[in-house]
Design a protein around this motif. Structure first.
Motif, PDB file in Angstrom:
ATOM      1  N   LYS A   1       0.789  -1.230   0.000  1.00 13.45           N
ATOM      2  CA  LYS A   1       0.000   0.000   0.000  1.00 13.45           C
ATOM      3  C   LYS A   1       0.824   1.284   0.000  1.00 13.45           C
ATOM      4  CE  LYS A   1      -4.321  -1.751   1.658  1.00 13.45           C
ATOM      5  NZ  LYS A   1      -5.480  -1.494   2.485  1.00 13.45           N
ATOM      6  N   VAL A   2       1.984   1.273   0.619  1.00 15.18           N
ATOM      7  CA  VAL A   2       2.783   2.495   0.739  1.00 15.18           C
ATOM      8  C   VAL A   2       3.121   3.102  -0.628  1.00 15.18           C
ATOM      9  CG1 VAL A   2       5.030   3.401   1.469  1.00 15.18           C
ATOM     10  CG2 VAL A   2       3.635   2.083   3.060  1.00 15.18           C
ATOM     11  N   PRO A   3       3.584   2.341  -1.596  1.00 18.90           N
ATOM     12  CA  PRO A   3       3.874   2.946  -2.903  1.00 18.90           C
ATOM     13  C   PRO A   3       2.639   3.575  -3.561  1.00 18.90           C
ATOM     14  CG  PRO A   3       4.923   0.807  -2.751  1.00 18.90           C
ATOM     15  CD  PRO A   3       4.012   0.938  -1.565  1.00 18.90           C
ATOM     16  N   ALA A   4       1.494   2.934  -3.412  1.00 23.31           N
ATOM     17  CA  ALA A   4       0.260   3.479  -3.990  1.00 23.31           C
ATOM     18  C   ALA A   4      -0.141   4.775  -3.300  1.00 23.31           C
ATOM     19  CB  ALA A   4      -0.860   2.456  -3.893  1.00 23.31           C
ATOM     20  N   ILE A   5      -0.010   4.809  -1.998  1.00 18.90           N
ATOM     21  CA  ILE A   5      -0.342   6.020  -1.249  1.00 18.90           C
ATOM     22  C   ILE A   5       0.600   7.152  -1.645  1.00 18.90           C
ATOM     23  CG2 ILE A   5      -0.410   7.064   1.058  1.00 18.90           C
ATOM     24  CD1 ILE A   5      -1.308   4.292   2.114  1.00 18.90           C
TER      25      ILE A   5
ATOM     26  N   SER B   1      -7.511  18.589   2.305  1.00 21.31           N
ATOM     27  CA  SER B   1      -8.211  17.609   3.120  1.00 21.31           C
ATOM     28  C   SER B   1      -7.822  16.185   2.714  1.00 21.31           C
ATOM     29  CB  SER B   1      -9.722  17.801   2.973  1.00 21.31           C
ATOM     30  OG  SER B   1     -10.413  16.813   3.674  1.00 21.31           O
ATOM     31  N   LYS B   2      -7.784  15.924   1.419  1.00 19.07           N
ATOM     32  CA  LYS B   2      -7.406  14.602   0.921  1.00 19.07           C
ATOM     33  C   LYS B   2      -5.950  14.291   1.280  1.00 19.07           C
ATOM     34  CE  LYS B   2      -8.029  10.795  -1.327  1.00 19.07           C
ATOM     35  NZ  LYS B   2      -8.810   9.715  -0.772  1.00 19.07           N
ATOM     36  N   LEU B   3      -5.077  15.281   1.185  1.00 21.75           N
ATOM     37  CA  LEU B   3      -3.676  15.082   1.539  1.00 21.75           C
ATOM     38  C   LEU B   3      -3.507  14.751   3.021  1.00 21.75           C
ATOM     39  CD1 LEU B   3      -1.992  17.832  -0.631  1.00 21.75           C
ATOM     40  CD2 LEU B   3      -1.482  15.386  -0.723  1.00 21.75           C
ATOM     41  N   ARG B   4      -4.318  15.360   3.879  1.00 22.75           N
ATOM     42  CA  ARG B   4      -4.259  15.045   5.311  1.00 22.75           C
ATOM     43  C   ARG B   4      -4.612  13.575   5.547  1.00 22.75           C
ATOM     44  NH1 ARG B   4      -7.219  19.706   5.789  1.00 22.75           N
ATOM     45  NH2 ARG B   4      -5.892  21.484   6.150  1.00 22.75           N
ATOM     46  N   VAL B   5      -5.664  13.116   4.887  1.00 20.13           N
ATOM     47  CA  VAL B   5      -6.091  11.720   5.036  1.00 20.13           C
ATOM     48  C   VAL B   5      -4.994  10.778   4.550  1.00 20.13           C
ATOM     49  CG1 VAL B   5      -7.741   9.988   4.217  1.00 20.13           C
ATOM     50  CG2 VAL B   5      -8.545  12.254   4.893  1.00 20.13           C
ATOM     51  N   LEU B   6      -4.436  11.072   3.389  1.00 23.03           N
ATOM     52  CA  LEU B   6      -3.381  10.224   2.838  1.00 23.03           C
ATOM     53  C   LEU B   6      -2.143  10.224   3.726  1.00 23.03           C
ATOM     54  CD1 LEU B   6      -3.745  11.154  -0.922  1.00 23.03           C
ATOM     55  CD2 LEU B   6      -4.241   8.931   0.117  1.00 23.03           C
ATOM     56  N   SER B   7      -1.818  11.372   4.288  1.00 31.29           N
ATOM     57  CA  SER B   7      -0.677  11.474   5.190  1.00 31.29           C
ATOM     58  C   SER B   7      -0.883  10.595   6.425  1.00 31.29           C
ATOM     59  CB  SER B   7      -0.472  12.925   5.603  1.00 31.29           C
ATOM     60  OG  SER B   7       0.557  13.038   6.537  1.00 31.29           O
ATOM     61  N   GLU B   8      -2.085  10.612   6.962  1.00 32.99           N
ATOM     62  CA  GLU B   8      -2.399   9.775   8.123  1.00 32.99           C
ATOM     63  C   GLU B   8      -2.270   8.284   7.758  1.00 32.99           C
ATOM     64  OE1 GLU B   8      -6.275  11.032   9.336  1.00 32.99           O
ATOM     65  OE2 GLU B   8      -5.540  12.969  10.043  1.00 32.99           O
ATOM     66  N   GLN B   9      -2.770   7.925   6.577  1.00 28.22           N
ATOM     67  CA  GLN B   9      -2.656   6.533   6.132  1.00 28.22           C
ATOM     68  C   GLN B   9      -1.195   6.125   6.012  1.00 28.22           C
ATOM     69  OE1 GLN B   9      -4.791   6.179   2.467  1.00 28.22           O
ATOM     70  NE2 GLN B   9      -6.798   6.271   3.433  1.00 28.22           N
ATOM     71  N   LEU B  10      -0.403   6.981   5.415  1.00 23.39           N
ATOM     72  CA  LEU B  10       1.007   6.692   5.228  1.00 23.39           C
ATOM     73  C   LEU B  10       1.708   6.536   6.573  1.00 23.39           C
ATOM     74  CD1 LEU B  10       3.179   6.331   3.055  1.00 23.39           C
ATOM     75  CD2 LEU B  10       3.616   8.779   3.220  1.00 23.39           C
ATOM     76  N   ASN B  11       1.392   7.399   7.507  1.00 26.02           N
ATOM     77  CA  ASN B  11       2.005   7.320   8.847  1.00 26.02           C
ATOM     78  C   ASN B  11       1.648   6.015   9.553  1.00 26.02           C
ATOM     79  OD1 ASN B  11       3.344   9.751   8.707  1.00 26.02           O
ATOM     80  ND2 ASN B  11       1.640  10.905   9.577  1.00 26.02           N
TER      81      ASN B  11
ATOM     82  N   LEU C   1       2.123   7.581  -4.501  1.00 27.48           N
ATOM     83  CA  LEU C   1       1.734   8.053  -5.832  1.00 27.48           C
ATOM     84  C   LEU C   1       0.509   8.956  -5.757  1.00 27.48           C
ATOM     85  CD1 LEU C   1       2.204   4.916  -8.121  1.00 27.48           C
ATOM     86  CD2 LEU C   1       3.432   7.084  -8.252  1.00 27.48           C
ATOM     87  N   GLU C   2      -0.438   8.568  -4.926  1.00 26.22           N
ATOM     88  CA  GLU C   2      -1.639   9.376  -4.765  1.00 26.22           C
ATOM     89  C   GLU C   2      -1.309  10.730  -4.133  1.00 26.22           C
ATOM     90  OE1 GLU C   2      -6.273   8.656  -3.410  1.00 26.22           O
ATOM     91  OE2 GLU C   2      -4.778   7.124  -2.978  1.00 26.22           O
ATOM     92  N   ILE C   3      -0.396  10.734  -3.171  1.00 24.04           N
ATOM     93  CA  ILE C   3       0.042  11.992  -2.567  1.00 24.04           C
ATOM     94  C   ILE C   3       0.695  12.878  -3.625  1.00 24.04           C
ATOM     95  CG2 ILE C   3       1.756  13.011  -0.993  1.00 24.04           C
ATOM     96  CD1 ILE C   3       1.070  10.729   0.968  1.00 24.04           C
ATOM     97  N   ASP C   4       1.553  12.307  -4.456  1.00 19.29           N
ATOM     98  CA  ASP C   4       2.187  13.080  -5.529  1.00 19.29           C
ATOM     99  C   ASP C   4       1.142  13.707  -6.449  1.00 19.29           C
ATOM    100  OD1 ASP C   4       4.684  12.476  -4.559  1.00 19.29           O
ATOM    101  OD2 ASP C   4       5.104  10.910  -6.055  1.00 19.29           O
ATOM    102  N   TYR C   5       0.133  12.927  -6.804  1.00 21.47           N
ATOM    103  CA  TYR C   5      -0.921  13.425  -7.676  1.00 21.47           C
ATOM    104  C   TYR C   5      -1.627  14.620  -7.030  1.00 21.47           C
ATOM    105  CZ  TYR C   5      -5.483  13.831  -9.859  1.00 21.47           C
ATOM    106  OH  TYR C   5      -6.613  14.335 -10.450  1.00 21.47           O
ATOM    107  N   TYR C   6      -1.987  14.484  -5.757  1.00 20.59           N
ATOM    108  CA  TYR C   6      -2.694  15.569  -5.086  1.00 20.59           C
ATOM    109  C   TYR C   6      -1.799  16.781  -4.831  1.00 20.59           C
ATOM    110  CZ  TYR C   6      -7.001  12.983  -4.697  1.00 20.59           C
ATOM    111  OH  TYR C   6      -8.152  12.316  -4.999  1.00 20.59           O
TER     112      TYR C   6
END
Length: 62
Positions: A16-20, A48-58, A22-27
């Motif tokens: 999941k980390v690589p996908a997350i 808002s989406k970046l905050r969620v993705l950051s939490e997932q990555l952490n 990539l999604e962060i880069d897109y946003y």
């Protein structure tokens, strides 16, 4: 049993980390464009989406 759970979590993170990231880069690109265009609605939604993705990555990178 604990080792099995840990191994499964590690494997899930590896997938999941690589996908997350990539999604962060897109946003981040989307945010950059929204800032340049002064599109406040998109800026707010993207942050808002970046905050969620950051939490997932952490959670996966602990």
């Amino acid at each position: 049993m604990r080792d099995v759970v840990e191994a499964l979590r590690k494997r899930e993170a590896q997938e999941k980390v690589p996908a997350i990231r990539l999604e962060i880069d897109y946003y981040l690109v989307t945010l950059h464009e929204a800032i340049q265009e002064e599109d406040d609605k998109t800026i707010k939604e993207t942050k808002s989406k970046l905050r969620v993705l950051s939490e997932q990555l952490n959670r996966f990178e602990y």
